[in-house]
Design a protein around this motif. Structure first.
Motif, PDB file in Angstrom:
ATOM      1  N   MET A  27      -0.519  -0.831   3.065  1.00 49.67           N
ATOM      2  CA  MET A  27      -0.267  -1.892   4.037  1.00 49.67           C
ATOM      3  C   MET A  27      -1.549  -2.588   4.500  1.00 49.67           C
ATOM      4  SD  MET A  27       2.957  -2.043   4.224  1.00 49.67           S
ATOM      5  CE  MET A  27       3.218  -3.044   5.676  1.00 49.67           C
ATOM      6  N   ARG A  28      -2.680  -1.880   4.457  1.00 50.78           N
ATOM      7  CA  ARG A  28      -3.911  -2.492   4.953  1.00 50.78           C
ATOM      8  C   ARG A  28      -4.605  -3.359   3.904  1.00 50.78           C
ATOM      9  NH1 ARG A  28      -8.668   0.476   3.728  1.00 50.78           N
ATOM     10  NH2 ARG A  28      -8.289   2.416   2.597  1.00 50.78           N
ATOM     11  N   PHE A  29      -4.051  -3.376   2.691  1.00 50.70           N
ATOM     12  CA  PHE A  29      -4.649  -4.177   1.630  1.00 50.70           C
ATOM     13  C   PHE A  29      -3.874  -5.479   1.453  1.00 50.70           C
ATOM     14  CE2 PHE A  29      -5.471   0.278   0.462  1.00 50.70           C
ATOM     15  CZ  PHE A  29      -6.858   0.251   0.419  1.00 50.70           C
ATOM     16  N   ALA A  30      -4.583  -6.508   1.083  1.00 51.62           N
ATOM     17  CA  ALA A  30      -3.925  -7.768   0.744  1.00 51.62           C
ATOM     18  C   ALA A  30      -3.469  -7.676  -0.709  1.00 51.62           C
ATOM     19  CB  ALA A  30      -4.893  -8.935   0.932  1.00 51.62           C
ATOM     20  N   THR A  31      -2.200  -7.333  -0.903  1.00 47.83           N
ATOM     21  CA  THR A  31      -1.662  -7.164  -2.251  1.00 47.83           C
ATOM     22  C   THR A  31      -0.396  -8.013  -2.389  1.00 47.83           C
ATOM     23  OG1 THR A  31      -0.075  -5.362  -1.848  1.00 47.83           O
ATOM     24  CG2 THR A  31      -2.417  -4.756  -2.061  1.00 47.83           C
ATOM     25  N   PRO A  32       0.079  -8.205  -3.613  1.00 45.04           N
ATOM     26  CA  PRO A  32       1.312  -8.965  -3.815  1.00 45.04           C
ATOM     27  C   PRO A  32       2.566  -8.148  -3.557  1.00 45.04           C
ATOM     28  CG  PRO A  32       0.402  -8.339  -5.934  1.00 45.04           C
ATOM     29  CD  PRO A  32      -0.579  -7.878  -4.896  1.00 45.04           C
ATOM     30  N   LEU A  33       2.438  -7.023  -2.877  1.00 44.14           N
ATOM     31  CA  LEU A  33       3.572  -6.145  -2.648  1.00 44.14           C
ATOM     32  C   LEU A  33       3.918  -6.057  -1.171  1.00 44.14           C
ATOM     33  CD1 LEU A  33       2.543  -3.177  -4.987  1.00 44.14           C
ATOM     34  CD2 LEU A  33       4.118  -5.040  -5.518  1.00 44.14           C
ATOM     35  N   GLU A  34       5.174  -5.758  -0.902  1.00 39.69           N
ATOM     36  CA  GLU A  34       5.614  -5.489   0.456  1.00 39.69           C
ATOM     37  C   GLU A  34       6.311  -4.141   0.486  1.00 39.69           C
ATOM     38  OE1 GLU A  34       8.099  -8.803   1.358  1.00 39.69           O
ATOM     39  OE2 GLU A  34       9.824  -8.036   0.249  1.00 39.69           O
ATOM     40  N   CYS A  35       6.231  -3.473   1.626  1.00 32.22           N
ATOM     41  CA  CYS A  35       6.771  -2.125   1.763  1.00 32.22           C
ATOM     42  C   CYS A  35       8.195  -2.168   2.274  1.00 32.22           C
ATOM     43  CB  CYS A  35       5.894  -1.318   2.725  1.00 32.22           C
ATOM     44  SG  CYS A  35       6.350   0.427   2.856  1.00 32.22           S
ATOM     45  N   GLU A  36       9.007  -1.242   1.775  1.00 31.14           N
ATOM     46  CA  GLU A  36      10.369  -1.094   2.260  1.00 31.14           C
ATOM     47  C   GLU A  36      10.728   0.383   2.272  1.00 31.14           C
ATOM     48  OE1 GLU A  36      12.999  -3.090  -0.431  1.00 31.14           O
ATOM     49  OE2 GLU A  36      12.891  -1.489  -1.919  1.00 31.14           O
ATOM     50  N   GLU A  37      11.710   0.730   3.072  1.00 29.81           N
ATOM     51  CA  GLU A  37      12.183   2.104   3.136  1.00 29.81           C
ATOM     52  C   GLU A  37      13.544   2.191   2.458  1.00 29.81           C
ATOM     53  OE1 GLU A  37      14.542   5.418   4.458  1.00 29.81           O
ATOM     54  OE2 GLU A  37      14.883   3.370   5.161  1.00 29.81           O
ATOM     55  N   ARG A  38      13.650   3.130   1.515  1.00 37.61           N
ATOM     56  CA  ARG A  38      14.918   3.352   0.823  1.00 37.61           C
ATOM     57  C   ARG A  38      15.173   4.846   0.738  1.00 37.61           C
ATOM     58  NH1 ARG A  38      16.572   0.062  -4.575  1.00 37.61           N
ATOM     59  NH2 ARG A  38      16.684  -2.052  -3.739  1.00 37.61           N
ATOM     60  N   GLY A  39      16.288   5.260   1.287  1.00 37.65           N
ATOM     61  CA  GLY A  39      16.659   6.663   1.177  1.00 37.65           C
ATOM     62  C   GLY A  39      15.627   7.614   1.729  1.00 37.65           C
ATOM     63  N   GLY A  40      14.898   7.199   2.748  1.00 33.50           N
ATOM     64  CA  GLY A  40      13.910   8.061   3.361  1.00 33.50           C
ATOM     65  C   GLY A  40      12.553   8.046   2.701  1.00 33.50           C
ATOM     66  N   VAL A  41      12.350   7.170   1.733  1.00 26.65           N
ATOM     67  CA  VAL A  41      11.057   7.088   1.051  1.00 26.65           C
ATOM     68  C   VAL A  41      10.546   5.655   1.129  1.00 26.65           C
ATOM     69  CG1 VAL A  41      12.124   6.652  -1.202  1.00 26.65           C
ATOM     70  CG2 VAL A  41       9.818   7.580  -1.095  1.00 26.65           C
ATOM     71  N   PHE A  42       9.229   5.500   1.239  1.00 29.73           N
ATOM     72  CA  PHE A  42       8.623   4.173   1.283  1.00 29.73           C
ATOM     73  C   PHE A  42       8.254   3.733  -0.129  1.00 29.73           C
ATOM     74  CE2 PHE A  42       7.872   5.727   5.606  1.00 29.73           C
ATOM     75  CZ  PHE A  42       8.374   4.644   6.325  1.00 29.73           C
ATOM     76  N   LEU A  43       8.749   2.575  -0.507  1.00 25.24           N
ATOM     77  CA  LEU A  43       8.501   1.988  -1.819  1.00 25.24           C
ATOM     78  C   LEU A  43       7.894   0.606  -1.641  1.00 25.24           C
ATOM     79  CD1 LEU A  43      11.947   2.925  -3.380  1.00 25.24           C
ATOM     80  CD2 LEU A  43       9.770   4.011  -3.962  1.00 25.24           C
TER      81      LEU A  43
END
Length: 285
Positions: free
Chosen positions: A263-279
Motif C-alpha cells: 500500500m505504501r508503494f505507487a504501483t498499478p495495483l489496488e488492495c482488496e479483501e476476499r475471504g479473509g485474505v488481502f489480494l
C-alpha cells in the motif's frame, strides 16, 4: 589467513548483487554477506575479493560464477503449508472462479525456492478436484533451488507444520496431514514427493528483475509472490510489482506475504479483501 571484505569491496559487491537480482544487503548484513562471498571466492580459486569482483563484473560472460554466488546468497527458508490459510482463500476466491468461468486457470509461484510452495498449491488443488484444470509455473533466480525443487526430496524442517508435536492448530491441520501422507513417502534420505504432483508444476529459472523474462511467462489468474519483496529496496519493489502486475489476467490477483504490504508503494495495483485474505488486482481506470 582469514579473508574479509573491506567496506569498499563490500559496497561494490553488494551493489552488483542488488543491481542484478535485487537482493539488498545493508551494513547490518555485512558479516553474513562477507562470509558467503569469501567462501564462494575461495571455492572458485580467486586470490582476493577485488579479483573476484572484477571477474563477476567483467569476465563472467556465461554468468557461471555469479550463479553460484546467487545460490549461496538467496534465502532458502521455506516449508510446506506456509501461511496456508491465505493460499486456501486465494485458490477458492480466484482460481476456482476462473476454472468455473473458463474451464482453466494459471498460477505462478514466483521465487519458489526449493518447491515447497508450488507443491503445496498442487496438493490443495488436487484435494479440491481442480489440479487437472490448472497450470502451475514456479520460478526462482537460483539454479540450485530449481534443481532441488525438481528432485522433490525434503527434510523434516520442510514438514514442520504437519509433524507430530507441531504447534500449529486449527481445523485445517488434519486435512494438511492427510495431504502430506497421501503425497509423500518417507525414505532414508528424506520425504519424497509423488512424481505426478511434481510433474504438475513447470519449473523455470527466472530473475524477477528481468521484465522480458517475466513477460515471456504469459498471463496468470493468480501470482503468488510471498516473502521475497522484503529483501528488496523500495525502488526494486516498485519495478518488480510493475512486472508482476503485467503478468496478471484482467481479473487476476497477486498474493503477497502477510508481512509485505504494497500500500505504501505507487504501483498499478489496488488492495482488496476476499475471504479473509488481502489480494492485489489491477487498479480500475
Amino acid at each position: 589467513m582469514t579473508v574479509t571484505l573491506s567496506p569498499q569491496v563490500f559496497a561494490i559487491l553488494s551493489s552488483l548483487v542488488e543491481e542484478r537480482i535485487g537482493l539488498s544487503f545493508g551494513t547490518d548484513d555485512a558479516s553474513l554477506f562477507s562470509d558467503k562471498v569469501v567462501a564462494r571466492m575461495t571455492e572458485a580459486g580467486f586470490a582476493s575479493p577485488l579479483d573476484y569482483y572484477y571477474a563477476l563484473r567483467y569476465d563472467d560472460p556465461a554468468g557461471a560464477h555469479f550463479d553460484t554466488l546467487v545460490d549461496a546468497l538467496v534465502v532458502g527458508e521455506t516449508y510446506f503449508f506456509r501461511e496456508v490459510e491465505s493460499l486456501v482463500a486465494a485458490l477458492e476466491q480466484v482460481v476456482k472462479r476462473a476454472v468455473e468461468a473458463r474451464g482453466a486457470a494459471r498460477i505462478w509461484s514466483a521465487a519458489c525456492s526449493s518447491g515447497e510452495e508450488p507443491l503445496t498449491i498442487a496438493m490443495l488443488l488436487e484435494d479440491a478436484g481442480l489440479l487437472g484444470s490448472v497450470s502451475i509455473v514456479a520460478t526462482d533466480v537460483s539454479s540450485r533451488a530449481i534443481a532441488r525443487a525438481r528432485k522433490a526430496v525434503y527434510g523434516p524442517r520442510s514438514m514442520r507444520v504437519v509433524a507430530e508435536g507441531s504447534p500449529m492448530s486449527g481445523p485445517l491441520v488434519p486435512k494438511l496431514r492427510m495431504l502430506a501422507n497421501r503425497h509423500f513417502v518417507e525414505r532414508a534420505d528424506g520425504f519424497h514427493a509423488d512424481r505426478s504432483l511434481v510433474d504438475a508444476v513447470t519449473y523455470r529459472k527466472l530473475n524477477l528483475l528481468d521484465p522480458k523474462a517475466v513477460s515471456s511467462l504469459g498471463s496468470f489468474d493468480l501470482v503468488v509472490c510471498r516473502n521475497v519483496l522484503i529483501y528488496f529496496a523500495d525502488e526494486t519493489v516498485r519495478a518488480v510489482v510493475d512486472s508482476l502486475a503485467g503478468a496478471l489476467e484482467p481479473d487476476g490477483r497477486l498474493l503477497a506475504g502477510a508481512s509485505e504490504s504494497l500500500m505504501r508503494f505507487a504501483t498499478p495495483l489496488e488492495c482488496e479483501e476476499r475471504g479473509g485474505v488481502f489480494l492485489y488486482r489491477k487498479a480500475r481506470p
